[in-house]
Design a protein around this motif. Structure first.
Motif, PDB file in Angstrom:
ATOM      1  N   TRP A 142      -1.296   9.231   6.646  1.00  0.00           N
ATOM      2  CA  TRP A 142      -1.208   8.337   5.494  1.00  0.00           C
ATOM      3  C   TRP A 142      -2.560   8.217   4.791  1.00  0.00           C
ATOM      4  CZ3 TRP A 142       1.053   7.709  10.177  1.00  0.00           C
ATOM      5  CH2 TRP A 142       2.450   7.605  10.200  1.00  0.00           C
ATOM      6  N   ILE A 143      -2.534   8.334   3.467  1.00  0.00           N
ATOM      7  CA  ILE A 143      -3.738   8.202   2.654  1.00  0.00           C
ATOM      8  C   ILE A 143      -3.422   7.312   1.462  1.00  0.00           C
ATOM      9  CG2 ILE A 143      -5.401   9.410   1.185  1.00  0.00           C
ATOM     10  CD1 ILE A 143      -5.153  11.813   2.951  1.00  0.00           C
ATOM     11  N   SER A 144      -4.246   6.281   1.252  1.00  0.00           N
ATOM     12  CA  SER A 144      -4.093   5.389   0.107  1.00  0.00           C
ATOM     13  C   SER A 144      -5.404   5.345  -0.663  1.00  0.00           C
ATOM     14  CB  SER A 144      -3.710   3.982   0.577  1.00  0.00           C
ATOM     15  OG  SER A 144      -4.807   3.370   1.247  1.00  0.00           O
ATOM     16  N   GLN A 145      -5.464   4.503  -1.691  1.00  0.00           N
ATOM     17  CA  GLN A 145      -6.684   4.397  -2.492  1.00  0.00           C
ATOM     18  C   GLN A 145      -7.843   3.814  -1.688  1.00  0.00           C
ATOM     19  OE1 GLN A 145      -6.238   2.586  -6.334  1.00  0.00           O
ATOM     20  NE2 GLN A 145      -4.332   3.663  -6.796  1.00  0.00           N
ATOM     21  N   LYS A 146      -7.550   3.138  -0.604  1.00  0.00           N
ATOM     22  CA  LYS A 146      -8.609   2.539   0.208  1.00  0.00           C
ATOM     23  C   LYS A 146      -9.009   3.401   1.402  1.00  0.00           C
ATOM     24  CE  LYS A 146      -8.031  -2.360  -0.907  1.00  0.00           C
ATOM     25  NZ  LYS A 146      -7.896  -3.725  -0.339  1.00  0.00           N
ATOM     26  N   ARG A 160       0.820  -1.205   0.000  1.00  0.00           N
ATOM     27  CA  ARG A 160       0.000   0.000   0.000  1.00  0.00           C
ATOM     28  C   ARG A 160       0.854   1.254   0.000  1.00  0.00           C
ATOM     29  NH1 ARG A 160      -4.279  -0.184   4.701  1.00  0.00           N
ATOM     30  NH2 ARG A 160      -4.821   1.810   3.724  1.00  0.00           N
ATOM     31  N   PHE A 161       1.984   1.220   0.724  1.00  0.00           N
ATOM     32  CA  PHE A 161       2.832   2.388   0.839  1.00  0.00           C
ATOM     33  C   PHE A 161       4.296   1.990   0.630  1.00  0.00           C
ATOM     34  CE2 PHE A 161      -0.933   3.710   3.097  1.00  0.00           C
ATOM     35  CZ  PHE A 161      -1.025   5.078   2.837  1.00  0.00           C
ATOM     36  N   PRO A 162       5.079   2.854   0.002  1.00  0.00           N
ATOM     37  CA  PRO A 162       6.523   2.603  -0.093  1.00  0.00           C
ATOM     38  C   PRO A 162       7.184   2.781   1.265  1.00  0.00           C
ATOM     39  CG  PRO A 162       6.012   4.768  -0.974  1.00  0.00           C
ATOM     40  CD  PRO A 162       4.687   4.107  -0.671  1.00  0.00           C
ATOM     41  N   ASP A 163       8.375   2.213   1.420  1.00  0.00           N
ATOM     42  CA  ASP A 163       9.104   2.330   2.688  1.00  0.00           C
ATOM     43  C   ASP A 163       9.422   3.783   3.033  1.00  0.00           C
ATOM     44  OD1 ASP A 163       9.054  -0.369   3.154  1.00  0.00           O
ATOM     45  OD2 ASP A 163      11.008  -0.755   2.237  1.00  0.00           O
ATOM     46  N   SER A 164       9.569   4.627   2.013  1.00  0.00           N
ATOM     47  CA  SER A 164       9.858   6.036   2.290  1.00  0.00           C
ATOM     48  C   SER A 164       8.743   6.684   3.097  1.00  0.00           C
ATOM     49  CB  SER A 164      10.044   6.794   0.975  1.00  0.00           C
ATOM     50  OG  SER A 164       8.867   6.730   0.184  1.00  0.00           O
ATOM     51  N   SER A 169      -1.938   0.743  -6.167  1.00  0.00           N
ATOM     52  CA  SER A 169      -3.088  -0.123  -5.942  1.00  0.00           C
ATOM     53  C   SER A 169      -2.670  -1.238  -5.004  1.00  0.00           C
ATOM     54  CB  SER A 169      -3.576  -0.719  -7.269  1.00  0.00           C
ATOM     55  OG  SER A 169      -4.613  -1.641  -7.056  1.00  0.00           O
ATOM     56  N   SER A 170      -3.513  -1.558  -4.037  1.00  0.00           N
ATOM     57  CA  SER A 170      -3.144  -2.538  -3.017  1.00  0.00           C
ATOM     58  C   SER A 170      -3.648  -3.946  -3.299  1.00  0.00           C
ATOM     59  CB  SER A 170      -3.704  -2.087  -1.657  1.00  0.00           C
ATOM     60  OG  SER A 170      -5.108  -1.937  -1.735  1.00  0.00           O
ATOM     61  N   ALA A 204      -2.617  -7.354  -7.967  1.00  0.00           N
ATOM     62  CA  ALA A 204      -2.915  -8.161  -9.138  1.00  0.00           C
ATOM     63  C   ALA A 204      -1.878  -7.969 -10.230  1.00  0.00           C
ATOM     64  CB  ALA A 204      -4.299  -7.817  -9.674  1.00  0.00           C
ATOM     65  N   SER A 205      -1.524  -6.712 -10.491  1.00  0.00           N
ATOM     66  CA  SER A 205      -0.618  -6.443 -11.587  1.00  0.00           C
ATOM     67  C   SER A 205      -0.037  -5.057 -11.433  1.00  0.00           C
ATOM     68  CB  SER A 205      -1.344  -6.560 -12.930  1.00  0.00           C
ATOM     69  OG  SER A 205      -0.514  -6.165 -13.995  1.00  0.00           O
ATOM     70  N   GLN A 206       1.098  -4.853 -12.058  1.00  0.00           N
ATOM     71  CA  GLN A 206       1.688  -3.525 -12.067  1.00  0.00           C
ATOM     72  C   GLN A 206       1.079  -2.655 -13.148  1.00  0.00           C
ATOM     73  OE1 GLN A 206       5.926  -4.792 -12.107  1.00  0.00           O
ATOM     74  NE2 GLN A 206       6.162  -3.365 -10.437  1.00  0.00           N
TER      75      GLN A 206
END
Length: 449
Positions: free
Chosen positions: A143-147, A37-41, A173-174, A177-179
């Motif tokens: 933190w904010i993601s697509q979900k 969901r999030f990069p390590d940065s 996208s979490s 499925a695919s890049q």
């Protein structure tokens, strides 16, 4: 575990370029590989840095209050300083805020190193005083993601928050499925590391150009976005050419097998001669050394000599032809040894002129990367720890470490606030410095003959 590097401190402590301070917060957008969901940065590095900066500011505020309000020897209350320190530390949040998915064991390991990193930041020469004076609330990541679900009518105004928000937005996208993702509106491919290689996708668009036309680009939609970018880039190029600046056409790599094309034509472009997205020339304290972009090198007052690291030569009016040196260099992305091969001659040119009390300008295409690295090599080779020219005496007497380079880079970034030297170019500078004594000595011996 991802740990921060002190080399990042110039970028985070440079108060004049940070969008956090005048706007009350900032948003950082990034993406990562599938399944995360999030990069390590965003999960670790940025939260660590916000905590380290908060602790450094807290220490500065505490020390300043103790100094200003310390009790006199006649005061019977000998615990006054301790009480002041306690109150100041309580007013400023120094806690480590990590997302819930970071294990507690890893959080504990990070917390053990926070004080060490804080002391390293303070010892680097970073301008904590200016940051403490401007930043009114401690930094804190969100933190904010697509979900993420946000009810806008329930979010309080940021002025009522007791912290300065660093909003970390993940575009990934979490579902894992695919890049490659396709929707009814657009499609995209995630390419790791593409953010550090903007030449391959930015199509000539620079950060100032983007922010000057951000709403036009967003509203244009995916279908005409590339053409919109081409028009903006070409209009900027024509404006710079009209002002007599170096403005070559931008060649754009095609996504298909077609031949590369130029950004756009200029048949319908209206020239605004007043607009400019350029960066100014920055004098580095009292060192007689300046850094900037080559297209503005001819308009700088008080310059006695110029070291031009751009690919194109420039027309300058100086006292003598020997006061101008053109040493074309390219980034490490294109040549891993370009800087290291040219730095001996660059430092020798700087030594010759600075020893005579002349004011030297080092310039490159954008004034952000190569010229900054060359100035770093000059400062390390010819100046002492107090940033005073000593003809290389202190350089020859000590062993150069990466810590020395980082401290000097912080010094440069205090003045050249748009500096963003690449890792590959900095590596070349370090390799030059650790072997530079022999190179410079041999050149000096040759010149004496």
């Amino acid at each position: 575990m991802v740990t921060p590097t002190i080399a990042l401190s110039p970028l985070l402590v440079s108060t004049s370029t940070s969008p956090i301070l005048p706007k009350g917060g900032c948003m950082i957008v990034d993406s990562t590989r599938k399944g995360k969901r999030f990069p390590d940065s965003m999960s670790k590095t940025i939260p660590i840095w916000t905590c380290v900066l908060n602790r450094a500011i807290s220490h500065f505020r505490r020390d300043s209050n103790i100094h200003d309000a310390a009790p006199s020897p006649q005061d019977d209350n000998t615990d006054g300083c301790d009480e002041i320190a306690k109150d100041v530390s309580c007013d400023w949040d120094c806690s480590l805020h990590l997302p819930l998915w970071v294990p507690q064991t890893e959080k504990a390991c990070i917390e053990e190193k926070l004080e060490e990193w804080t002391q390293q930041l303070k010892a680097s020469g970073a301008d904590i005083a200016s940051l403490a004076a401007i930043l009114k609330k401690p930094l804190r990541p969100l933190w904010i993601s697509q979900k993420t679900v946000i009810w806008l009518n329930e979010v309080p105004h940021h002025d009522s928050w007791d912290f300065t928000p660093i909003i970390l937005v993940s575009a990934s996208s979490s579902n894992g499925a695919s890049q490659h993702s396709t929707t009814s509106e657009f499609s995209w491919n995630y390419i790791p590391g593409a953010g550090d290689d903007e030449e391959s996708w930015a199509r000539g668009l620079t950060p100032p150009l983007f922010w000057n036309h951000v709403y036009d680009l967003i509203n244009s939609g995916p279908e005409v976005c590339n053409q919109k970018v081409a028009d903006i880039v070409e209009k900027s190029r024509v404006c710079r050419a009209y002002r007599g600046e170096n403005a070559p056409q931008v060649r754009v790599k095609s996504l298909s097998n077609e031949e590369p094309s130029f950004a756009s034509d200029n048949s319908n472009i209206e020239v605004d001669t007043k607009s400019s997205e350029s960066f100014e020339i920055s004098w580095l304290g009292s060192t007689n050394l300046a850094v900037g972009a080559s297209q503005f090198a001819t308009d700088v007052a008080g310059v006695d000599c110029i070291l031009n690291c751009d690919q194109e030569s420039i027309s300058v009016s100086l006292a003598s032809a020997e006061a101008y040196l053109h040493l074309p260099m390219v980034s490490s992305k294109f040549d891993r040894f370009s800087l290291s091969n040219k730095l001996p001659k660059a430092v020798s040119f700087a030594k010759l002129n600075l020893s005579q009390g002349k004011r030297l300008l080092v310039c490159c295409n954008n004034g952000e990367d190569i010229s900054v690295c060359v100035c770093l090599a000059i400062l390390m080779s010819l100046f002492d720890e107090k940033d005073t020219f000593d003809d290389g005496k202190s350089f020859n007497a000590r062993h150069i470490t990466k810590w020395d380079m980082r401290r000097r880079l912080v010094f440069i970034c205090k003045f050249a606030t748009n500096a963003r030297p690449s890792r590959g170019n900095l590596r070349q500078v370090f390799n030059f410095l650790i072997g530079g004594k022999c190179i410079l000595q041999s050149q000096d011996d040759g010149s004496d003959e």
